[in-house]
Design a protein around this motif. Structure first.
Motif, mmCIF file in Angstrom:
data_model
loop_
_atom_site.group_PDB
_atom_site.id
_atom_site.type_symbol
_atom_site.label_atom_id
_atom_site.label_comp_id
_atom_site.label_asym_id
_atom_site.label_seq_id
_atom_site.Cartn_x
_atom_site.Cartn_y
_atom_site.Cartn_z
ATOM 1 N N ASN A 1 0.861 -1.327 0.004
ATOM 2 C CA ASN A 1 0.049 -0.219 -0.240
ATOM 3 C C ASN A 1 0.927 0.961 -0.095
ATOM 4 O OD1 ASN A 1 -3.205 0.361 0.725
ATOM 5 N ND2 ASN A 1 -2.516 -1.878 1.282
ATOM 6 N N LEU A 2 1.952 1.254 1.015
ATOM 7 C CA LEU A 2 2.953 2.463 0.921
ATOM 8 C C LEU A 2 3.446 2.821 -0.393
ATOM 9 C CD1 LEU A 2 3.941 4.659 2.939
ATOM 10 C CD2 LEU A 2 5.715 3.062 3.384
ATOM 11 N N ALA A 3 3.879 1.650 -1.040
ATOM 12 C CA ALA A 3 4.599 1.904 -2.419
ATOM 13 C C ALA A 3 3.730 2.471 -3.427
ATOM 14 C CB ALA A 3 5.383 0.615 -2.637
ATOM 15 N N CYS A 4 2.739 1.656 -3.497
ATOM 16 C CA CYS A 4 1.728 1.925 -4.434
ATOM 17 C C CYS A 4 0.998 3.402 -4.505
ATOM 18 C CB CYS A 4 0.424 0.946 -4.629
ATOM 19 S SG CYS A 4 -0.549 0.934 -5.934
ATOM 20 N N ARG A 5 0.713 3.729 -3.168
ATOM 21 C CA ARG A 5 0.063 5.023 -2.708
ATOM 22 C C ARG A 5 0.839 6.175 -3.084
ATOM 23 N NH1 ARG A 5 -5.286 4.595 -0.324
ATOM 24 N NH2 ARG A 5 -5.781 2.489 0.353
ATOM 25 N N ILE A 6 2.292 6.084 -2.820
ATOM 26 C CA ILE A 6 3.177 7.076 -3.072
ATOM 27 C C ILE A 6 3.089 7.638 -4.329
ATOM 28 C CG2 ILE A 6 5.627 7.607 -3.396
ATOM 29 C CD1 ILE A 6 6.064 6.082 -0.872
ATOM 30 N N GLY A 7 3.218 6.733 -5.617
ATOM 31 C CA GLY A 7 2.763 7.240 -6.716
ATOM 32 C C GLY A 7 1.613 7.886 -7.107
ATOM 33 N N SER A 8 0.471 6.904 -6.434
ATOM 34 C CA SER A 8 -0.722 7.559 -6.567
ATOM 35 C C SER A 8 -1.142 8.944 -6.308
ATOM 36 C CB SER A 8 -1.598 6.643 -6.343
ATOM 37 O OG SER A 8 -1.787 5.083 -6.714
ATOM 38 N N SER A 9 -0.618 9.210 -5.007
ATOM 39 C CA SER A 9 -0.773 10.420 -4.388
ATOM 40 C C SER A 9 -0.030 11.502 -4.884
ATOM 41 C CB SER A 9 -0.304 10.236 -3.014
ATOM 42 O OG SER A 9 -1.189 9.344 -2.154
ATOM 43 N N ALA A 10 1.110 11.334 -5.491
ATOM 44 C CA ALA A 10 1.879 12.158 -6.484
ATOM 45 C C ALA A 10 1.166 12.816 -7.508
ATOM 46 C CB ALA A 10 3.174 11.708 -6.864
ATOM 47 N N VAL A 11 0.314 12.207 -8.110
ATOM 48 C CA VAL A 11 -0.452 12.692 -9.243
ATOM 49 C C VAL A 11 -1.370 13.585 -9.123
ATOM 50 C CG1 VAL A 11 -2.279 12.062 -10.822
ATOM 51 C CG2 VAL A 11 -0.232 10.376 -10.487
ATOM 52 N N PRO A 12 -2.068 13.827 -8.157
ATOM 53 C CA PRO A 12 -3.080 15.021 -7.808
ATOM 54 C C PRO A 12 -2.312 16.165 -7.508
ATOM 55 C CG PRO A 12 -3.754 13.012 -6.661
ATOM 56 C CD PRO A 12 -2.576 12.449 -7.018
ATOM 57 N N PHE A 13 -1.019 16.100 -6.826
ATOM 58 C CA PHE A 13 -0.105 17.211 -6.840
ATOM 59 C C PHE A 13 0.541 17.770 -7.973
ATOM 60 C CE2 PHE A 13 4.146 18.704 -5.349
ATOM 61 C CZ PHE A 13 3.599 19.821 -4.702
ATOM 62 N N LEU A 14 1.200 16.770 -8.677
ATOM 63 C CA LEU A 14 1.982 17.137 -9.784
ATOM 64 C C LEU A 14 1.083 17.742 -11.108
ATOM 65 C CD1 LEU A 14 4.590 14.540 -9.779
ATOM 66 C CD2 LEU A 14 4.947 16.833 -8.926
ATOM 67 N N LEU A 15 -0.085 16.801 -11.189
ATOM 68 C CA LEU A 15 -0.793 17.213 -12.441
ATOM 69 C C LEU A 15 -1.178 18.546 -12.442
ATOM 70 C CD1 LEU A 15 -1.183 15.446 -14.796
ATOM 71 C CD2 LEU A 15 -3.267 14.865 -14.221
#
Length: 476
Positions: free
Chosen positions: A283-297
């Motif tokens: 969960n931690l590894a997967c959500r790091i990438g998923s959580s970066a998207v709403p910030f970066l996009l």
């Protein structure tokens, strides 16, 4: 006879809730909406906030991280506070602190002031959802609890859907300050409603709270986050290494503490369930990438493609809508292919969708952007549901509450780490000029997508023997 029983049971479930109970559900749903809204509404406003405060947009990472990290650190204390001082009293305090923190955010004149205000807001936000759920549990009759909780959870789904768009609209129509001020009238109404509809309750003989255990875990998360977010400059590597060392040291210290204490914050037997440990790491590894998207996009869309705040907020809608539409697909897919195959394939799809954002640049077709976001939203939503189920379903009843609390901590930590790592990568890859910044965003999306792909390897370590037997039921 059985038909009569079924008819009686159906009548009981369909019975209208008392007005006071219905009002309480609306209050809890509204507070949950505030909490989830504030996790996403800030992202589209970051460039405008940065201009107002005289900062670079990426320098506002602490505004997001401070909020999520504070919630991660304080969430475990919420249940104990409610038992010790009463659900009603603690819920009132949570709403008040959240509303006051929102006012402080709107009045902030510097980045430091805004970050501190977000910490205050996070203190209140850490208790809104868990105490709200507890209030429903202790007020709503058992036969109506599931439907009541489902009603409340809708607010948690609506918040992320409308958060980016509402944030962009408020910034464009008024100013960024209003993304915080909208919480104030909701908070005031919530205070009056809780005082009227939520009865007093407090438990006697509550065990002392594990202050040391909570402090060690909070230090672990804070030190790890700070180690990743130190500004560039002389001595950065040394300070980062020291903070990583502090973070690592807290783990064995907590294990020693938990073995000696009768009621630690999280019992070590939680990790005796192998899928729980693997699920947390995945969960931690997967959500790091998923959580970066709403910030970066939103930053990419505004800084590189020239979108307005409202336009960048509207661009996040396809992901949210696709995520909602895809939820019914999860159970049939898991029943047909099993957790192992589903998580392996879907994790690759999530990571690939994140990597695909690296192609977005000036002139990139709008239709492709919408398709990419819908792809990300659908696969990401199914990923979260499957990961949640596979992580928690093996826990015993006595460990379910504690395991869920630790899992919530990891979720909030991952959001903060996603923002920290995503923003840090853009800083690392960027140079002078807009062309270099565009390349930095592309490389950052490729990197965080690769981190997400790493979780596929982690999920391969799951013990699938018990999961295959009941995969469909768990996912449903």
């Amino acid at each position: 006879m059985s038909a009569a029983r079924r008819h009686g049971r159906g009548t009981m479930l369909a019975m209208p809730k008392p007005p006071s109970q219905q009002a309480l559900l609306w209050v809890v749903a509204a507070c949950f909406f505030m909490q989830t809204l504030d996790t996403t509404i800030v992202n589209t406003a970051l460039p405008a906030m940065a201009r107002s405060l005289g900062e670079e947009a990426l320098a506002l990472k602490p505004v997001v991280v401070a909020y999520t990290l504070t919630m991660a650190m304080l969430t475990p204390a919420s249940g104990w506070l409610a038992d010790r001082y009463g659900t009603r009293r603690v819920y009132l305090a949570a709403i008040l602190v959240f509303a006051v923190g929102s006012i402080f955010c709107a009045l902030a004149q510097t980045l430091a002031q805004l970050t501190i205000a977000r910490v205050v807001q996070g203190v209140g936000g850490s208790m809104l959802l868990p105490i709200g759920r507890l209030a429903v549990l202790r007020t709503v009759p058992g036969e109506q609890y599931i439907s009541a909780l489902a009603f409340v959870s809708i607010a948690g789904q609506v918040g992320p859907i409308f958060g980016p768009t509402l944030g962009g609209l408020l910034v464009q129509a008024a100013s960024w300050h209003w993304i915080f001020m909208i919480n104030v009238p909701i908070g005031i109404a919530g205070l009056f409603a809780v005082r009227r509809y939520l009865p007093e309750d407090a438990l006697s003989g509550v065990a002392p709270f594990d202050v040391l255990g909570c402090g060690l875990l909070s230090l672990c998360m804070a030190a790890f986050s700070l180690a990743l977010d130190l500004p560039a400059g002389e001595g950065r590597m040394g300070w980062s290494a020291a903070l990583f060392g502090v973070s690592a040291l807290t783990v064995p210290l907590y294990m020693i503490h938990a073995r000696r204490r009768e009621n630690p914050l999280f019992k070590l037997r939680l990790f005796g369930e192998p899928n729980f440990s693997v699920g947390l790491a995945g969960n931690l590894a997967c959500r790091i990438g998923s959580s970066a998207v709403p910030f970066l996009l939103p930053l990419l869309l505004q800084l590189q493609l020239g979108y307005t705040p409202l336009q960048s907020g509207l661009m996040m809608l396809p992901a949210a809508i696709a995520g909602t539409v895809s939820k019914p697909w999860i159970a049939p897919l898991v029943r047909r292919f099993g957790y192992d195959a589903f998580l392996l394939v879907n994790t690759v799809l999530v990571g690939a969708s994140i990597m695909s954002f690296a192609a977005i640049s000036p002139g990139w077709p709008l239709g492709l952007q919408v398709a990419q976001l819908a792809w990300f939203g659908a696969t990401n939503s199914m990923q979260f549901a499957a990961m949640n189920s596979v992580t928690l379903k093996g826990l015993s009843k006595r460990d379910a509450g504690s395991g869920n609390s630790l899992f919530s901590m990891v979720q909030m930590l991952a959001i903060g780490l996603g923002v920290t790592i995503g923003g840090g990568l853009v800083d690392l890859f960027s140079g002078e000029g807009s062309a270099a910044l565009g390349r930095a965003f592309s490389l950052s999306f490729l990197s965080v997508g690769a981190i997400t792909l790493l979780s596929a390897w982690i999920f391969r370590r799951l013990d699938m023997s018990g999961l295959r037997a009941s995969g469909g039921r768990a996912a449903g």
